[in-house]
Design an enzyme around this catalytic site. Structure first.
Site, PDB file in Angstrom:
ATOM      1  N   ASP A  57       0.875  -1.164   0.000  1.00 52.51           N
ATOM      2  CA  ASP A  57       0.000   0.000   0.000  1.00 52.51           C
ATOM      3  C   ASP A  57       0.913   1.213   0.000  1.00 52.51           C
ATOM      4  OD1 ASP A  57      -1.643   2.164   0.576  1.00 52.51           O
ATOM      5  OD2 ASP A  57      -2.856   1.089   2.047  1.00 52.51           O
ATOM      6  N   SER A 137      -0.399  13.713 -14.387  1.00 53.59           N
ATOM      7  CA  SER A 137      -1.550  13.644 -15.294  1.00 53.59           C
ATOM      8  C   SER A 137      -1.752  14.980 -15.978  1.00 53.59           C
ATOM      9  CB  SER A 137      -2.817  13.284 -14.510  1.00 53.59           C
ATOM     10  OG  SER A 137      -3.973  13.376 -15.327  1.00 53.59           O
ATOM     11  N   TYR A 150      -8.918  15.249  -7.553  1.00 50.50           N
ATOM     12  CA  TYR A 150      -7.955  14.458  -8.325  1.00 50.50           C
ATOM     13  C   TYR A 150      -7.030  15.401  -9.095  1.00 50.50           C
ATOM     14  CZ  TYR A 150      -5.990  11.626 -12.068  1.00 50.50           C
ATOM     15  OH  TYR A 150      -5.122  11.025 -12.949  1.00 50.50           O
ATOM     16  N   LYS A 154      -2.780  15.789  -8.635  1.00 51.91           N
ATOM     17  CA  LYS A 154      -1.795  15.654  -9.700  1.00 51.91           C
ATOM     18  C   LYS A 154      -1.021  16.959  -9.906  1.00 51.91           C
ATOM     19  CE  LYS A 154      -2.411  11.328 -10.718  1.00 51.91           C
ATOM     20  NZ  LYS A 154      -1.339  10.335 -10.499  1.00 51.91           N
TER      21      LYS A 154
END
Length: 246
Positions: A57, A137, A150, A154
């Site tokens: 993890d 991203s 999100y 990034k």
């Protein structure tokens, strides 16, 4: 054989972009440690690539400690680290994302980079060399609506890459990022909200080259940035996006 004799850790290497990076690295001569929450998947990819594997993890410090120890025991050094593991929340208005979802996204996408630095960077600094690649991203460059946190995670990763690069350059360690556009991977449906021909067509209309990115695209870009061919490149966020961010 641009990575001949190199050792590399790839997180999230059991599927998607991570698998593409593992396969490219192995084809170019690297020995790879594949780390993934899907331990069976990591084992399958590692076996095919002639590497080693571990379940982990990436948001847990103890798992990073164990991963680093495994790599050092096996190889005595770590030449390349690819922080590829990542997750997203489903598309929704920013105020509707739960605190639990927010914490999960930031733990996997941001905290994991911090934890990797705590454990792997000292090994690279001691060796006087190393290459770190963070898989960010296009969402961190040109955010899409309804993926707010999100996007932010990034963007954090891109800034962290630049900060790491300028600090670690005197130690001989390069740090770069790649910014993929979405690909046909297990996360695609989560980015789009639903996977239908209509949503795919709408998504593809925003990519000038007209196709999703592939694991092979990411493997090729990652291989270059982690190879000695890129020895003068650090702090870069390379958009591998078919023109999405133009």
């Amino acid at each position: 054989m641009r990575l001949k004799g190199k050792t590399a850790i790839v997180t999230g290497g059991a599927s998607g972009f991570g698998r593409g990076i593992v396969e490219k690295f192995a084809a170019e001569g690297a020995t790879v440690l594949v780390a993934d929450r899907n331990g069976d998947g990591a084992a399958d990819v590692a076996d095919a690539a002639g590497g080693i594997h571990t379940p982990m993890d990436v948001a847990k410090d103890a798992d990073w400690r164990a991963l680093t120890a495994q790599a050092m025991d096996a190889w005595g050094r770590i030449d390349i680290l690819v922080n590829n593991a990542g997750i997203t929340h489903l598309p929704m208005p920013m105020e509707e994302v739960t605190e639990e979802e927010f914490d999960r996204v930031l733990s996997v996408n941001a905290k994991s980079v911090y934890l990797s630095a705590r454990h792997v960077v000292p090994m690279m600094k001691a060796a006087g060399s190393g290459a770190i690649l963070n898989v960010a991203s296009t969402a961190g460059v040109s955010p899409r609506p309804r993926l707010n946190w999100y996007n932010a995670s990034k963007g954090w990763m891109i800034t962290a890459t630049k900060a790491m690069a300028v600090e670690l350059a005197p130690s001989g360690v390069r740090v770069n990022a790649i910014n993929p556009v979405a690909g046909d991977t297990p996360l695609l449906a989560s980015f789009m909200g639903e996977d239908t021909p209509e949503t795919r067509a709408k998504f593809l209309s925003t990519i000038p080259i007209g196709r999703f990115s592939t694991p092979e695209d990411m493997g090729n870009a990652a291989c270059f940035l982690c190879s000695d061919e890129a020895s003068m490149i650090t702090g870069v966020g390379l958009e591998v996006d078919g023109g999405r961010c133009i």
